[in-house]
Design a protein around this motif. Structure first.
Motif: not given
Lengths: 341, 341
Positions: A51, A53-54, A57, A86-91, A94-95, A146-148, B88-89, B108, B191, B317, B324, B329
Motif C-alpha cells: 500500500t 501508506e506502508r 511508513q 498528513l494521514n488521519a491519526q498520524l499513522t 506512529f506505525i 486520497r486523504q484530502f 482527521a487533521q 495527537y 508504543i 489506528l 488495510q 499500536p
C-alpha cells in the motif's frame, strides 16, 4: 533561554543543536533541481510495499534510522521522538516508528508540522527535559491525495494553482549543545482564515499565516528580514509565494528588493517548473523538511547561508471539512537556524 | 524540574497548576452517574449545528471559553493553546478554536491526547516559556464512528467489547505556581502493539500500553501504586480494564488487592452499565478529560483524593490502517496530579 514577545521561544545561540539530519525523497523529487541533496532517492514510490501508506511508513522509518546513524545515536538512546504526517491519526509516524520503543509525541500542524516538532524538541532539549530527541515528518503524494482530495486512481484534473504533495520523509537528531546547525528560536503560529474554501488553493489559504508569523517573529526578536540570509516558507508554491511577497511589502514588513532577494519557498524550490504535474509547486509535510534538511543544511555547511528562517506553513483542512464547505484555516510556525561553528 | 529515569518529567510540587477546568458533556454522558460533575450537559448532541463536526467544534469552543472564564483568564492573555481531537487533521481543535488568535500547537496521541497536551503544557509553563496555557480535547460519538468505523446512519451492530465514543469537550487553564490542582509529573508513553486488529477491541489493544506506562512511571519516580489514592486509565472500558488489572498482577506491579482498590477506568466510570449502547464503556479523546476535569477534580477538592494518576490510553489506528489489516499500536501517557493547598 527565554520567551520573547508574544510567541517566540529563544533557546540561546549554542544550546540546541541539530546533530544530523537525513532525507528520503520520492522519484519525482529525485528528478528535481535538488536531487543530489537527498540521502536516499527512490526509483519506486511504493518501495515494494503493498500500500502507499506502508510505503510512506517505510520512508519515515528509513529517514529516522539514517538520521540516528549519521548522528551516531543508537535509537535506544533517544529520550523522545516527535513527529507528524498528513494521514488521519498520524499513522505514518506512529506505525512507521512503532518499533523504536521510545517515548513518542505526535504533533500536528499540517505542513507546518516539522516546525512544531522542532519547536517542542527545542523546548525539551534546552530545558534539560530531554538530552536527545528525534524529530521528523513524512508525506506521500498518493496517500495525501486520497486523504484530502480524491483517490489518485480517479485521475482528477487539477487546476494550475494546485500543488503536488511531496513524497518523502526527513528526520533530525536534536541534542543539547553545539552541532553543525543550531536552532536558536521558535515562533509559534496563530490561525489565520481568509475564507479560502478550495483545497486546490492552498497557497492562497496559507500565505497570510506565513506573513503573520514572519512579522511576529521579527517583532518578537527585534530582527529585520536583513538579519537572515534566507527566509523560506514551507509550501506556498509559486502562486502562494507571490501572494506572500506582495503581502510583506503591503504590510510594510520589508521593501520589495529585500523581499525579492531574501524570501523563497520550499515548494517552489523542490521541483523544476517543467516537471510533470507539479503545477504551482510542492506541498506536504515532507516538503519543507526535505528542502531544509537536504538542500539548505548543505548550503549552510558550505558557508553560503549563515542564518536561516524556516516558516513552514500548514492548511488546516480535512476531506470532511472541505466537503462540508468549511473555509481553510492556516497556521505557520517559524524556526531560526544558525550555522554551527 | 528534572527528568526522572527513562521518560518522566518532574515539574516540582508547586510549579504547575491547573487554575480551572471546564467540561461540556453530551446527552448520554449527562444521563450517566457523573452527570452533576459537568459544567454543561447538552440536551441535543448536535447543538443546533448543521453537521456533527460543527457540533463538536462548538463544544470545544464552549469548554475553552468556560475554562478561561472560571480561571479569570481572558483568552487574549493565553500564551499557548494546546489541543487535540480524533477527527482527521484535528479539525475540531483547529476550526473550533480558530477565532482565539493565540499561538496554537496541535498534538495527537488518540485518546491519550489530553495527557500529551498537559505534558507539553507542563513543560512550557514549568520552564517559563509560557505563563498561561489552555489545554483541551474533544470527541463526539457521531464524528468518531464515521472517522474510525462506519457512518452512524448505517446502524452497524456492535459486539459487547465495543466502546462508545464519549461526546463532549474539556479544557483547562494551566499556569505557573499554585492552584486548586497541581500537575507534578508527566510520563511520556512508548508504543506497544500486541497484534490486535479489530477496531471493536480497543480495550485489549490499549491495556498493555497502560501497563507499560504505569510501570515505567512507578520505576522513574520510585513510587508504588500505594502512593496514589487513585490510578485511572483513560478509556479501556470494562473489558480492557480487567485485562489491565490482570496484567498488573501478572507482571508484579502490585498485589491483587491493591490493584482492585486503586485502579479504575474513566471509560467504565462515565456510563452506567445499563445505559443504551455503551457496551464495554466509554472511549474517545474527551472520555478521560470529562471524568478527570469534571468528576475527579471535584473529588480532589472535596478532599477524597489527594494524589491522582491519570494514564490516558490511545489506540493509534485510522480507518485506512484498519481496512488495510494493520494491527493497532497503542500508547499511554501518564499525568500525576496533587490537590493544591
Amino acid at each position: 533561554m527565554a520567551r520573547l514577545g508574544r510567541s517566540t521561544w529563544a533557546f540561546g545561540e549554542r544550546q540546541v543543536a541539530v546533530m544530523a539530519a537525513a532525507t528520503v525523497a520520492g522519484s519525482l523529487e529525485g528528478q528535481g533541481p535538488l536531487s543530489d541533496a537527498f540521502d536516499v532517492v527512490l526509483d519506486d514510490d511504493r518501495v515494494g510495499q503493498d500500500t502507499w501508506e506502508r510505503a510512506e511508513q517505510w520512508m519515515f522509518r528509513r529517514a529516522a534510522g539514517l538520521a540516528c546513524e549519521k548522528a551516531g545515536t543508537p535509537p535506544e538512546s533517544l529520550d523522545l521522538v516527535i513527529g507528524a504526517d498528513l494521514n488521519a491519526q498520524l499513522t505514518s509516524f506512529f506505525i512507521g516508528l512503532r518499533d523504536l520503543a521510545r517515548p513518542m509525541l505526535g504533533v500536528y500542524s499540517a505542513c507546518a508540522s516539522i516546525c512544531e516538532a522542532l519547536a517542542v524538541s527545542g523546548l525539551a532539549v534546552s530545558t534539560g527535559f530531554a538530552d536527545v530527541v528525534l524529530a521528523g515528518t513524512s508525506s506521500h503524494t498518493c496517500t495525501a491525495e486520497r486523504q484530502f482530495r480524491y483517490p489518485t486512481e480517479y485521475g482528477v484534473q487539477r487546476p494550475p494553482t494546485a500543488q503536488r504533495t511531496v513524497t518523502g520523509a526527513g528526520a533530525a537528531v536534536i541534542a543539547r549543545g553545539r552541532g553543525p546547525w543550531q536552532i536558536t528560536h521558535a515562533t509559534i503560529g496563530e490561525i489565520t482564515d481568509f475564507g479560502v474554501k478550495s483545497p486546490w488553493e492552498m497557497g492562497a489559504a496559507m500565505a497570510p499565516a506565513a506573513c503573520d508569523t514572519l512579522r511576529r517573529h521579527l517583532d518578537d526578536t527585534g530582527r529585520s528580514l536583513d538579519d537572515y540570509d534566507l527566509v523560506v516558507t514551507g509550501d506556498l508554491g509559486r502562486v502562494g509565494s507571490n501572494i506572500l511577497r506582495n503581502l510583506l511589502v503591503e504590510e510594510g514588513v520589508a521593501k520589495p528588493d529585500i523581499v525579492a532577494a531574501r524570501v523563497f519557498d520550499c515548494g517552489a524550490l523542490i521541483y523544476r517548473e517543467d516537471q510533470p504535474e507539479v503545477f504551482s509547486g510542492g506541498s506536504g509535510a515532507a516538503c519543507s523538511t526535505l528542502v531544509t534538511f537536504g538542500h539548505l543544511f548543505r548550503e549552510m555547511q558550505r558557508g553560503r547561508i549563515r542564518r536561516l528562517l524556516l516558516c513552514a506553513t500548514g492548511a488546516l483542512l480535512s476531506q470532511v471539512s472541505a466537503q462540508q464547505g468549511e473555509t481553510i484555516p492556516a497556521i505557520s510556525h517559524a524556526i531560526a537556524f544558525e550555522r554551527g561553528d
